[in-house]
Design a protein around this motif. Structure first.
Motif, PDB file in Angstrom:
ATOM      1  N   LYS A 190     -25.397 -40.051 -69.406  1.00 12.45           N
ATOM      2  CA  LYS A 190     -25.594 -39.410 -70.695  1.00 12.45           C
ATOM      3  C   LYS A 190     -24.324 -39.624 -71.505  1.00 12.45           C
ATOM      4  N   LEU A 191     -24.422 -40.427 -72.559  1.00  8.66           N
ATOM      5  CA  LEU A 191     -23.237 -40.852 -73.309  1.00  8.66           C
ATOM      6  C   LEU A 191     -22.923 -39.874 -74.434  1.00  8.66           C
ATOM      7  N   SER A 192     -21.667 -39.697 -74.694  1.00 10.29           N
ATOM      8  CA  SER A 192     -21.208 -38.843 -75.775  1.00 10.29           C
ATOM      9  C   SER A 192     -20.811 -39.707 -76.973  1.00 10.29           C
ATOM     10  N   VAL A 193     -21.076 -39.185 -78.172  1.00  9.67           N
ATOM     11  CA  VAL A 193     -20.695 -39.925 -79.376  1.00  9.67           C
ATOM     12  C   VAL A 193     -19.228 -39.678 -79.711  1.00  9.67           C
ATOM     13  N   ARG A 194     -18.567 -38.793 -78.946  1.00  8.25           N
ATOM     14  CA  ARG A 194     -17.159 -38.489 -79.228  1.00  8.25           C
ATOM     15  C   ARG A 194     -16.231 -39.104 -78.186  1.00  8.25           C
ATOM     16  N   THR A 195     -16.622 -38.992 -76.912  1.00  9.42           N
ATOM     17  CA  THR A 195     -15.731 -39.422 -75.831  1.00  9.42           C
ATOM     18  C   THR A 195     -16.271 -40.684 -75.182  1.00  9.42           C
ATOM     19  N   PRO A 196     -15.513 -41.773 -75.218  1.00  9.11           N
ATOM     20  CA  PRO A 196     -15.978 -42.986 -74.533  1.00  9.11           C
ATOM     21  C   PRO A 196     -15.903 -42.844 -73.022  1.00  9.11           C
ATOM     22  N   THR A 197     -16.718 -43.653 -72.339  1.00  9.81           N
ATOM     23  CA  THR A 197     -16.715 -43.685 -70.876  1.00  9.81           C
ATOM     24  C   THR A 197     -16.449 -45.107 -70.430  1.00  9.81           C
ATOM     25  N   PRO A 198     -16.016 -45.271 -69.165  1.00  9.56           N
ATOM     26  CA  PRO A 198     -15.717 -46.633 -68.690  1.00  9.56           C
ATOM     27  C   PRO A 198     -16.930 -47.551 -68.801  1.00  9.56           C
ATOM     28  N   ALA A 199     -16.646 -48.793 -69.137  1.00  8.13           N
ATOM     29  CA  ALA A 199     -17.714 -49.778 -69.305  1.00  8.13           C
ATOM     30  C   ALA A 199     -18.186 -50.287 -67.947  1.00  8.13           C
ATOM     31  N   CYS A 200     -19.426 -50.680 -67.892  1.00 11.04           N
ATOM     32  CA  CYS A 200     -19.995 -51.221 -66.656  1.00 11.04           C
ATOM     33  C   CYS A 200     -19.862 -52.744 -66.670  1.00 11.04           C
ATOM     34  N   ALA A 201     -20.331 -53.361 -65.589  1.00  7.26           N
ATOM     35  CA  ALA A 201     -20.216 -54.811 -65.456  1.00  7.26           C
ATOM     36  C   ALA A 201     -21.056 -55.533 -66.498  1.00  7.26           C
ATOM     37  N   LEU A 202     -22.199 -54.977 -66.885  1.00  7.78           N
ATOM     38  CA  LEU A 202     -23.052 -55.627 -67.875  1.00  7.78           C
ATOM     39  C   LEU A 202     -22.332 -55.724 -69.215  1.00  7.78           C
ATOM     40  N   ALA A 203     -21.593 -54.686 -69.568  1.00 14.11           N
ATOM     41  CA  ALA A 203     -20.843 -54.722 -70.823  1.00 14.11           C
ATOM     42  C   ALA A 203     -19.751 -55.779 -70.757  1.00 14.11           C
ATOM     43  N   LEU A 253     -19.852 -58.472 -69.067  1.00 13.47           N
ATOM     44  CA  LEU A 253     -20.499 -59.791 -69.102  1.00 13.47           C
ATOM     45  C   LEU A 253     -21.147 -60.092 -70.446  1.00 13.47           C
ATOM     46  N   GLY A 254     -21.095 -59.143 -71.371  1.00  9.28           N
ATOM     47  CA  GLY A 254     -21.679 -59.351 -72.684  1.00  9.28           C
ATOM     48  C   GLY A 254     -23.178 -59.173 -72.721  1.00  9.28           C
ATOM     49  N   ARG A 255     -23.732 -58.515 -71.688  1.00  3.62           N
ATOM     50  CA  ARG A 255     -25.180 -58.308 -71.646  1.00  3.62           C
ATOM     51  C   ARG A 255     -25.552 -56.894 -72.087  1.00  3.62           C
ATOM     52  N   CYS A 256     -24.614 -56.157 -72.611  1.00  2.00           N
ATOM     53  CA  CYS A 256     -24.866 -54.810 -73.122  1.00  2.00           C
ATOM     54  C   CYS A 256     -23.947 -54.585 -74.308  1.00  2.00           C
ATOM     55  N   PRO A 257     -24.417 -53.959 -75.376  1.00  2.00           N
ATOM     56  CA  PRO A 257     -23.553 -53.759 -76.561  1.00  2.00           C
ATOM     57  C   PRO A 257     -22.471 -52.716 -76.342  1.00  2.00           C
ATOM     58  N   ALA A 258     -22.372 -52.189 -75.133  1.00  2.49           N
ATOM     59  CA  ALA A 258     -21.310 -51.240 -74.745  1.00  2.49           C
ATOM     60  C   ALA A 258     -21.264 -49.995 -75.623  1.00  2.49           C
ATOM     61  N   PRO A 259     -22.366 -49.265 -75.730  1.00  2.00           N
ATOM     62  CA  PRO A 259     -22.292 -47.983 -76.458  1.00  2.00           C
ATOM     63  C   PRO A 259     -21.377 -46.986 -75.750  1.00  2.00           C
ATOM     64  N   CYS A 260     -21.159 -47.193 -74.452  1.00  2.00           N
ATOM     65  CA  CYS A 260     -20.263 -46.296 -73.723  1.00  2.00           C
ATOM     66  C   CYS A 260     -18.841 -46.374 -74.264  1.00  2.00           C
ATOM     67  N   GLN A 261     -18.478 -47.544 -74.819  1.00  2.00           N
ATOM     68  CA  GLN A 261     -17.143 -47.732 -75.389  1.00  2.00           C
ATOM     69  C   GLN A 261     -17.150 -47.558 -76.903  1.00  2.00           C
ATOM     70  N   HIS A 262     -18.283 -47.130 -77.432  1.00  2.00           N
ATOM     71  CA  HIS A 262     -18.453 -46.925 -78.873  1.00  2.00           C
ATOM     72  C   HIS A 262     -18.227 -48.220 -79.644  1.00  2.00           C
ATOM     73  N   LYS A 263     -18.599 -49.356 -79.033  1.00  2.00           N
ATOM     74  CA  LYS A 263     -18.471 -50.634 -79.735  1.00  2.00           C
ATOM     75  C   LYS A 263     -19.653 -50.888 -80.669  1.00  2.00           C
ATOM     76  N   ILE A 264     -20.603 -49.968 -80.666  1.00  2.00           N
ATOM     77  CA  ILE A 264     -21.741 -50.050 -81.567  1.00  2.00           C
ATOM     78  C   ILE A 264     -22.074 -48.634 -82.004  1.00  2.00           C
ATOM     79  N   THR A 265     -22.407 -48.473 -83.255  1.00  2.00           N
ATOM     80  CA  THR A 265     -22.725 -47.136 -83.752  1.00  2.00           C
ATOM     81  C   THR A 265     -24.129 -46.740 -83.327  1.00  2.00           C
ATOM     82  N   PRO A 266     -24.411 -45.446 -83.259  1.00  2.00           N
ATOM     83  CA  PRO A 266     -25.774 -45.018 -82.910  1.00  2.00           C
ATOM     84  C   PRO A 266     -26.829 -45.597 -83.851  1.00  2.00           C
ATOM     85  N   GLU A 267     -26.466 -45.751 -85.146  1.00  2.00           N
ATOM     86  CA  GLU A 267     -27.423 -46.286 -86.103  1.00  2.00           C
ATOM     87  C   GLU A 267     -27.724 -47.755 -85.816  1.00  2.00           C
TER      88      GLU A 267
END
Length: 599
Positions: free
Chosen positions: A373-386, A388-402
């Motif tokens: 469950k990701l927070s829009v305020r606090t980033p979390t560590p990225a996984c292997a998919l992020a 590898l470029g196979r995930c936009p990494a919302p966990c790192q806030h590299k993409i906005t919710p919109e």
């Protein structure tokens, strides 16, 4: 017994037969039998070789007519046949050939049941003769006295089932002599003796006698009385045990005929044989028409989970793909639908199929695959998919919710509720790329994901189009001129009836609507019934002869919905099943499928 050289035609007239084919339900006492015997040259059944025909027509123990003739076989008569039968070539020389005898014989057989001892032998010669000389074989019902004797008589009573042995056992008035008419008359007495014996086995009709002659099990023979007294009408039948548990539930347009089939030689399933041994009664639930019967069957199976039913036992064991309502939505496999704003795809019959469809979504759109469950305020560590470029990494806030909603969540919502082309095209592009590189096994994996995803989407959109309507009233003509009427509410059969023939159906329709079940709307594409029930209703509504009488609204599907990919889905399924082994030709060639469907 002295016999004429040959007599073509009947020696007595048929007293009271109308020539019609007797139904299998007719009692044996009222059935017209033609008991027949052939003498032959002893060769193969190739259309020739018949030397003598004897036939006796009987009904209710009375002799109605006789047909007897020698036949010129058109070939040499072996000496051992002369020794066995007493028929000589001199006797056969003036006899008519078989092609001249067949018209009279076929007329004599018309409308009667053909009886013979070791019937396949005699029938084989007659069928071959008809085929050779251009006469259509009338395909009469056939009763084999040898087969009946094998089932009705024990080894303690008779050492074998030869005609001579049976004639002695039943004290036949004529003993077989290897002459056709004598043997036919002896078979008549054997037939009457067997009919008397069949009464102790609860065999009273022609159909029962024919089935009795087949290889049924002792359990089937012992339990066949369970079919007594059932109605010849559409409905559901329930085999019940001594403690009243439902053992097996089935449906049929004719309950009595279907239940009787469980006690015939055609029923060979081991589990059904076991079920018959445990059953003590059969309960019949008469229905207005076949659709109501199908629906009631599904509901009874779901309610009782009969141990001998394999399909439809656990309708609640389905799963759904849910797109959560978080800031960064993800796919989750759930067992129930909640009344929320989440997007659901399904139902799937197994978790494996749902995960296969989810994998197809991940291949097409950049939805995150983690379960955090990701927070829009606090980033979390990225996984292997992020990484590898196979995930936009919302966990790192590299993409906005919109932006995440637009690029990842929205394509999934569009796919299940409207146009799935964005997801389908993305998968097809990947399949084509893998095929171009000859990586066919990987392409086949993606194809299976595409099939799971597209099949679920097509199914859900079809179900949703019907279940959105609060009511549909439909009718179709039945076979006797009446109308089968169904009231469907939110995809559930709420009422069913049949209006009488030659009467206006409106009074029946109005009455059934007043007594119909009240059905409330709910969440999901099947809010009021199982998906299988709604699909049965859909199939009935989509029949060409079904008329929509009234609807509470427009019954529509999305213009650019998943249904337009049906041709692509069919080709992919054919390739996956092995009917078309070429991945490239069956899936990746979009010249007449996916590319044309995008237009």
């Amino acid at each position: 017994m002295a016999q004429p050289a040959y007599v073509q035609g009947t020696l007595d007239t048929l007293l009271s037969a109308d020539g019609s084919v007797e139904p299998a339900a007719l009692s044996l006492a009222d059935t017209t039998f033609v008991v027949l015997d052939l003498e032959t040259t002893g060769g193969a059944a190739d259309g020739a070789g018949i030397t003598e025909i004897g036939a006796v027509k009987v009904r209710g123990g009375a002799e109605l007519g006789v047909f007897a003739t020698l036949v010129n076989p058109g070939e040499r008569l072996p000496p051992f046949i002369t020794v066995l039968t007493g028929i000589t070539e001199a006797m056969l020389a003036p006899a008519p050939p078989i092609e001249s005898v067949l018209p009279s014989l076929l007329e004599f057989l018309r409308g009667a049941v053909l009886v013979a001892h070791n019937a396949p032998y005699d029938v084989g010669f007659l069928k071959a003769a008809c085929a050779r000389h251009g006469y259509p074989w009338p395909n009469p019902r056939v009763l084999d006295t040898a087969a009946v004797a094998r089932r009705a008589l024990t080894r303690d009573e008779v050492p074998n089932r030869k005609l001579g042995t049976l004639a002695q056992f039943f004290h036949a008035t004529v003993q077989p002599t290897h002459r056709a008419l004598d043997d036919a008359r002896a078979t008549v007495d054997v037939l009457h003796g067997l009919i008397e014996r069949l009464g102790s086995y609860r065999v009273h009709t022609l159909g029962d006698a024919i089935e009795f002659a087949k290889a049924v099990t002792p359990t089937q023979r012992r339990q066949r009385h369970l079919a007594d007294g059932l109605p010849h009408s559409p409905g559901v039948y329930v085999f019940r045990a001594a403690d009243d548990r439902a053992l097996y539930v089935g449906t049929s347009k004719d309950i009595a005929t279907r239940v009787r089939s469980y006690f015939t030689a055609s029923e060979k399933r081991a589990r059904i044989s076991e079920m018959l041994g445990a059953a003590t009664r059969v309960e019949a639930v008469e229905c207005a028409h076949s659709l109501e019967a199908e629906v009631r069957e599904l509901r009874l199976i779901a309610a009782h989970s009969p141990p001998y039913n394999r399909r439809s036992k656990y309708p609640d064991r389905v799963v759904w793909l849910k797109l959560t309502t978080e800031a960064y939505p993800r796919l989750s496999v759930v067992r129930t639908l909640a009344d929320d704003d989440a997007a659901y795809l399904g139902p799937f019959s197994s978790r494996r199929t749902a995960e296969l469809a989810a994998a197809g979504v991940y291949d097409a759109v950049p939805l995150r695959q983690c379960g955090h469950k990701l927070s829009v305020r606090t980033p979390t560590p990225a996984c292997a998919l992020a990484e590898l470029g196979r995930c936009p990494a919302p966990c790192q806030h590299k993409i906005t919710p919109e932006d995440y909603a637009t690029t990842a969540a929205l394509p999934f919502r569009d796919a299940i509720h409207g146009d799935p082309s964005q997801v389908v095209d993305a998968l097809m592009d990947r399949i084509e790329g893998l095929s171009d590189k000859r990586r066919y096994e990987e392409a086949a994996v993606l194809r299976s994901r595409l099939i799971a995803l597209l099949r679920a989407t097509v199914r859900m959109q079809r179900l949703s189009a019907l279940t959105k309507l609060s009511e549909i009233v439909a009718a179709r003509r039945d076979t006797i001129g009446g109308w089968e009427i169904s009231v469907v509410r939110h995809g559930r059969l709420a009422a069913a009836a049949t209006s009488p023939p030659r009467e206006h159906p409106r009074p029946t329709l109005d009455a059934v609507r007043l007594t119909a079940e009240k059905v409330l709307p709910g969440p999901g594409p099947v809010p009021a019934a199982t998906a299988e029930e709604t699909e049965r209703i859909l199939a009935w509504l989509e029949r060409p002869d079904t008329r929509l009488v009234e609807t509470s609204g427009d019954w529509v599907s999305p213009v650019r919905g998943a249904a337009r990919f049906t041709a692509l889905l069919n080709r992919a399924e054919a390739a996956a099943s092995g009917k078309d082994s070429s991945v490239r030709s069956s899936v990746t060639d979009r010249s007449d499928d996916a590319r044309s469907l995008r237009l």
